[in-house]
Design a protein around this motif. Sequence first.
Motif, PDB file in Angstrom:
ATOM      1  N   ASN A  53       0.857  -1.183   0.000  1.00 14.85           N
ATOM      2  CA  ASN A  53       0.000   0.000   0.000  1.00 14.85           C
ATOM      3  C   ASN A  53       0.889   1.228   0.000  1.00 14.85           C
ATOM      4  O   ASN A  53       2.036   1.173   0.438  1.00 14.85           O
ATOM      5  N   LEU A  54       0.348   2.337  -0.478  1.00 16.04           N
ATOM      6  CA  LEU A  54       1.046   3.613  -0.470  1.00 16.04           C
ATOM      7  C   LEU A  54       0.367   4.484   0.582  1.00 16.04           C
ATOM      8  O   LEU A  54      -0.875   4.563   0.621  1.00 16.04           O
ATOM      9  N   TYR A  55       1.160   5.134   1.419  1.00 12.59           N
ATOM     10  CA  TYR A  55       0.635   5.958   2.501  1.00 12.59           C
ATOM     11  C   TYR A  55       1.033   7.405   2.278  1.00 12.59           C
ATOM     12  O   TYR A  55       2.169   7.691   1.892  1.00 12.59           O
ATOM     13  N   TYR A  56       0.087   8.320   2.535  1.00 10.78           N
ATOM     14  CA  TYR A  56       0.341   9.749   2.378  1.00 10.78           C
ATOM     15  C   TYR A  56      -0.631  10.513   3.276  1.00 10.78           C
ATOM     16  O   TYR A  56      -1.577   9.936   3.824  1.00 10.78           O
ATOM     17  N   VAL A  57      -0.387  11.812   3.428  1.00  5.94           N
ATOM     18  CA  VAL A  57      -1.254  12.650   4.257  1.00  5.94           C
ATOM     19  C   VAL A  57      -2.085  13.542   3.348  1.00  5.94           C
ATOM     20  O   VAL A  57      -1.556  14.213   2.458  1.00  5.94           O
ATOM     21  N   LYS A  58      -3.393  13.519   3.572  1.00  9.50           N
ATOM     22  CA  LYS A  58      -4.322  14.371   2.823  1.00  9.50           C
ATOM     23  C   LYS A  58      -5.272  14.995   3.837  1.00  9.50           C
ATOM     24  O   LYS A  58      -5.862  14.278   4.650  1.00  9.50           O
ATOM     25  N   SER A  63      -3.806   8.765   4.623  1.00  8.17           N
ATOM     26  CA  SER A  63      -4.593   8.146   3.555  1.00  8.17           C
ATOM     27  C   SER A  63      -3.823   6.948   3.009  1.00  8.17           C
ATOM     28  O   SER A  63      -2.591   6.919   3.035  1.00  8.17           O
ATOM     29  N   ILE A  64      -4.571   5.981   2.504  1.00 10.92           N
ATOM     30  CA  ILE A  64      -3.971   4.760   1.968  1.00 10.92           C
ATOM     31  C   ILE A  64      -4.462   4.552   0.538  1.00 10.92           C
ATOM     32  O   ILE A  64      -5.654   4.666   0.257  1.00 10.92           O
ATOM     33  N   TRP A  65      -3.524   4.264  -0.340  1.00  7.06           N
ATOM     34  CA  TRP A  65      -3.809   3.970  -1.743  1.00  7.06           C
ATOM     35  C   TRP A  65      -3.264   2.568  -1.988  1.00  7.06           C
ATOM     36  O   TRP A  65      -2.076   2.304  -1.767  1.00  7.06           O
ATOM     37  N   SER A  66      -4.086   1.656  -2.420  1.00  8.47           N
ATOM     38  CA  SER A  66      -3.605   0.285  -2.620  1.00  8.47           C
ATOM     39  C   SER A  66      -2.614   0.243  -3.781  1.00  8.47           C
ATOM     40  O   SER A  66      -2.767   0.950  -4.783  1.00  8.47           O
ATOM     41  N   GLY A  67      -1.611  -0.595  -3.617  1.00  3.88           N
ATOM     42  CA  GLY A  67      -0.628  -0.769  -4.677  1.00  3.88           C
ATOM     43  C   GLY A  67      -1.268  -1.283  -5.958  1.00  3.88           C
ATOM     44  O   GLY A  67      -0.888  -0.887  -7.057  1.00  3.88           O
ATOM     45  N   LYS A  68      -2.273  -2.132  -5.804  1.00  2.00           N
ATOM     46  CA  LYS A  68      -2.970  -2.664  -6.992  1.00  2.00           C
ATOM     47  C   LYS A  68      -3.652  -1.533  -7.764  1.00  2.00           C
ATOM     48  O   LYS A  68      -3.610  -1.498  -8.993  1.00  2.00           O
ATOM     49  N   ASP A  69      -4.284  -0.589  -7.037  1.00  2.00           N
ATOM     50  CA  ASP A  69      -4.916   0.557  -7.700  1.00  2.00           C
ATOM     51  C   ASP A  69      -3.874   1.474  -8.333  1.00  2.00           C
ATOM     52  O   ASP A  69      -4.090   2.012  -9.425  1.00  2.00           O
ATOM     53  N   TYR A  70      -2.753   1.662  -7.643  1.00  2.00           N
ATOM     54  CA  TYR A  70      -1.675   2.493  -8.180  1.00  2.00           C
ATOM     55  C   TYR A  70      -1.181   1.915  -9.505  1.00  2.00           C
ATOM     56  O   TYR A  70      -1.015   2.631 -10.494  1.00  2.00           O
ATOM     57  N   ILE A  71      -0.955   0.606  -9.525  1.00  2.00           N
ATOM     58  CA  ILE A  71      -0.505  -0.049 -10.757  1.00  2.00           C
ATOM     59  C   ILE A  71      -1.572   0.066 -11.839  1.00  2.00           C
ATOM     60  O   ILE A  71      -1.267   0.360 -12.997  1.00  2.00           O
TER      61      ILE A  71
END
Length: 135
Positions: A53-58, A63-71
């Motif tokens: 997963n990718l983690y960031y601040v919003k 916030s979490i963005w799944s690696g599968k969605d990122y790809i």
Amino acid sequence: MKKLVIITCLLLTQCVLAQTEEDRIRETLTKYIDGSTGGQPKLLKEAFHQDLNLYYVKNDQISIWSGKDYIADTKEGKPTGEKGRIFFIDYTNNAAVAKVEIASPGKTPYIDYFMLLKTEGTWTIIHKMFTKKKK
């Protein structure tokens, strides 16, 4: 001729053996950079652990963005025009951390922090956090 073949094989083996762990980690990070900036989702799949997963601040929240969605959001054959640069790599045994910058001319660069693990001789990105550089 046989001697030449044997010597060539020995030299190639020496070159392969001379590759350092940092070189191997750099290869995995380069797959990430080339995959994300060059529109090559296959390279991202090779670099990322399947459950990453990718983690960031919003809005001041994690916030979490799944690696599968990122790809899936990486468009095959559609380069972004961004360039990547590896700032540092630190490792001990089979665990590593790294910092990468992804920049596009005229835009605020992203800073990525990675955690990697090595299994069966292969380094894999298991965690990614990112932020934007402040202007």
